[in-house]
Design an enzyme around this catalytic site. Structure first.
Site, PDB file in Angstrom:
ATOM      1  N   PHE A 124      40.543  35.716  40.115  1.00  0.00           N
ATOM      2  CA  PHE A 124      39.745  35.557  41.332  1.00  0.00           C
ATOM      3  C   PHE A 124      38.265  35.491  41.050  1.00  0.00           C
ATOM      4  O   PHE A 124      37.813  35.810  39.953  1.00  0.00           O
ATOM      5  CB  PHE A 124      40.053  36.716  42.294  1.00  0.00           C
ATOM      6  CG  PHE A 124      41.458  36.649  42.809  1.00  0.00           C
ATOM      7  CD1 PHE A 124      41.769  35.841  43.879  1.00  0.00           C
ATOM      8  CD2 PHE A 124      42.466  37.357  42.189  1.00  0.00           C
ATOM      9  CE1 PHE A 124      43.074  35.749  44.339  1.00  0.00           C
ATOM     10  CE2 PHE A 124      43.772  37.275  42.639  1.00  0.00           C
ATOM     11  CZ  PHE A 124      44.074  36.468  43.720  1.00  0.00           C
ATOM     12  N   CYS A 125      37.548  35.143  42.098  1.00  0.00           N
ATOM     13  CA  CYS A 125      36.090  35.069  42.073  1.00  0.00           C
ATOM     14  C   CYS A 125      35.528  36.341  41.456  1.00  0.00           C
ATOM     15  O   CYS A 125      35.973  37.415  41.837  1.00  0.00           O
ATOM     16  CB  CYS A 125      35.568  34.901  43.501  1.00  0.00           C
ATOM     17  SG  CYS A 125      33.782  35.047  43.651  1.00  0.00           S
TER      18      CYS A 125
END
Lengths: 159, 90
Positions: free
Chosen positions: B28-29
């Site tokens: 994820f980010c």
């Protein structure tokens, strides 16, 4: 092509794990886009830079020792801390969902040359010296240094 | 005329030479963007990087990151839940 390198500063005041993750997510993303990022660690934010859990030193007063025992490098979360249970559950959830941990983000930040500035005033209040803190700190400085950086930056955050 | 141009662009993309592919599925980010940056660092100017991701935000984040970093954004393709991003090193 950009004419000048863009700059960004973050004041990391809180020292909460969740808030620090937000700070380092932004710092690493900005640095990856070529922005010069400086993080100014002050008050509880210094807990991120402590080499050991309690960072006790002989020169510290009793009060300083108490602060360093109860506010240590084991970071709390800003909500639902539940006496330290919150961070454990949060870390578990993050690992399960494969989200980068704070340690991962901090080592990436150094790889991307994010500058760490430690606040000397907070250091002296808490009786912390260079020996107690990580070697990855670039500068020990005060408000004027931060303001100089902030003046040249388009993005300035207080977390 | 317009139709011809569209066909040209499509042909160009279909024949786009991909020099490297990175897999960011499941992370994820900010990791897909950071991995993109680190991969581009060791590539040569003009080479094309393909990024496979499944973080929904990546679709918007990649063009945004390209506009701030100056790397050349080519396109985003979506195949089911997989997002494929293409960037050319500046």
């Amino acid at each position: 092509m950009k004419p000048d390198k863009e700059k960004m500063t973050i004041i990391l005041f809180s020292g909460d794990m969740d808030r620090s993750i937000a700070a380092f997510t932004l710092a690493t993303t900005a640095a990856s886009a070529g922005t010069e990022v400086s993080i100014f660690f002050t008050f509880w934010g210094l807990n991120l830079l402590k080499k050991s859990l309690f960072t006790l030193g002989k020169s510290q007063s009793i009060l300083q020792k108490i602060f360093n025992i109860f506010s240590n490098s084991n970071l709390p979360v800003s909500r639902m801390n539940m006496c330290g249970l919150g961070p454990i559950m949060m870390k578990y959830l993050m690992k399960k969902s494969r989200t980068a941990s704070l340690n991962d983000l901090m080592s990436l930040a150094k790889q991307l040359k994010v500058k760490y500035i430690a606040c000397t005033t907070s250091c002296s209040i808490l009786g912390l010296s260079k020996e107690n803190l990580l070697d990855s700190i670039d500068e020990f400085a005060g408000a004027a240094t931060y303001l100089n950086e902030a003046r040249e930056s388009k993005i300035n955050l207080f977390i | 005329m317009k139709i011809d141009q569209t066909i040209d662009i499509e042909k160009e993309h279909r024949s786009m030479k991909i020099d490297q592919t990175i897999d960011c599925i499941g992370v994820f980010c900010p990791m897909p963007i950071i991995k993109t940056k680190l991969a581009l660092d060791v590539m040569k100017s003009g080479e094309v990087l393909e990024i496979l991701a499944d973080d929904a935000g990546f679709e918007k984040d990649l063009p945004a990151w390209c506009s701030s970093s100056g790397e050349k954004f080519i396109e985003i393709k979506k195949e089911g839940s997989t997002i494929k991003g293409y960037v050319m090193k500046k």
